[in-house]
Scaffold this active site. Structure first.
Site, mmCIF file in Angstrom:
data_model
loop_
_atom_site.group_PDB
_atom_site.id
_atom_site.type_symbol
_atom_site.label_atom_id
_atom_site.label_comp_id
_atom_site.label_asym_id
_atom_site.label_seq_id
_atom_site.Cartn_x
_atom_site.Cartn_y
_atom_site.Cartn_z
ATOM 1 N N SER A 250 0.844 -1.189 0.000
ATOM 2 C CA SER A 250 0.000 0.000 0.000
ATOM 3 C C SER A 250 0.880 1.240 0.000
ATOM 4 C CB SER A 250 -0.890 0.010 1.251
ATOM 5 O OG SER A 250 -1.510 1.269 1.440
ATOM 6 N N TYR B 98 -1.562 -0.580 10.367
ATOM 7 C CA TYR B 98 -1.712 -0.961 8.961
ATOM 8 C C TYR B 98 -0.531 -0.451 8.141
ATOM 9 C CZ TYR B 98 -3.652 -1.369 4.262
ATOM 10 O OH TYR B 98 -3.837 -1.683 2.932
#
Length: 248
Positions: free
Chosen positions: A139, A152
């Site tokens: 990501s 995350y």
């Protein structure tokens, strides 16, 4: 890599990016096994539409991972491609440190980082035998202090280092690369923000993206297939965000 006749495993392959990757792989003639942890109806529908093998799998459970590897090899005969796409998160404001619990940290790291390692480890012998390739789905949160939670972002940054380490460990037989999407138009985003809020966020973000639009799952799938076709590239990460990162 010639995808016609290849066998691919796509974790979290029932929806969103995983589904788009599975569709992109089957188009040139690859056989695909998709795994799912939570989205059983969607995964089964995706598998049925693609003629794919569907396997329930919690990547946090090594016994399940190894059973998945044995089943795929037993039913499809080989594995040439692994796409580590399965991931989880918790939406926690970054400034609220107390809200990000140890349990959240453990779950996110266990799935997003160790899950990718477990799947690669279990399939490494057959990937080596076939001269295969791995693509990890990271990501843009790996590069900047944003995203759904601190945990995350840390997990996705760790996944990039895992990509580099695995690229060295599995060379020269297996190439290992990663994609790092920015905001992608998926159910993941609407679940995090709600449809109305995400629409506002998307419109605001697209004003700053050089290419004028956030990514679709198909854009990420294009990047995955591109890396699979780069026979002399390993240990690299391709950002897929319409160029937004050049303006961060």
């Amino acid at each position: 890599m010639n995808l016609s006749g290849a066998v691919a495993v796509v974790t979290g392959g029932g929806t969103g990016i995983g589904r788009a990757v599975a569709e992109a792989l089957t188009a040139p003639g690859a056989s695909v096994a998709i795994t799912y942890a939570r989205s059983a109806p969607e995964a089964k529908a995706t598998a049925a539409s693609l003629g794919a093998l569907v396997v329930p799998l919690d990547v946090a459970d090594d016994k399940q991972v190894r059973r998945m590897a044995d089943r795929v090899v037993g039913e499809l005969g080989r594995v040439d491609i692994l796409v580590n796409n399965a991931a989880v998160t918790h939406a926690v404001e970054h400034a609220d440190l107390d809200a990000l619990t140890d349990a959240m940290w453990h779950e996110i790291l266990d799935v997003n980082v160790l899950g990718a390692f477990r799947c690669t480890r279990a399939l490494a012998p057959v990937l080596r035998a076939s001269g295969g390739a791995v693509v990890n789905v990271s990501s843009i949160s790996a590069y900047r202090a944003g995203g759904s939670s601190i945990a995350y972002g840390v997990s996705k940054a760790a996944l990039l280092q895992l990509t580099r380490n695995l690229a060295a460990a599995l060379a020269p037989e297996v190439r290992v690369n990663a994609v790092a999407p920015g905001t992608v138009n998926t159910r993941w985003q609407t679940n995090l923000h709600g449809a109305a809020d995400f629409a506002i966020r998307r419109a605001t973000e697209e004003q700053h993206i050089p290419l004028g639009a956030i990514a679709t799952p198909q854009h990420v799938a294009q990047a995955v297939l591109g890396l699979l076709g780069m026979d002399n590239v390993t240990g690299e990460t391709l950002i897929v965000d319409g160029g937004k990162h050049i303006r961060y």
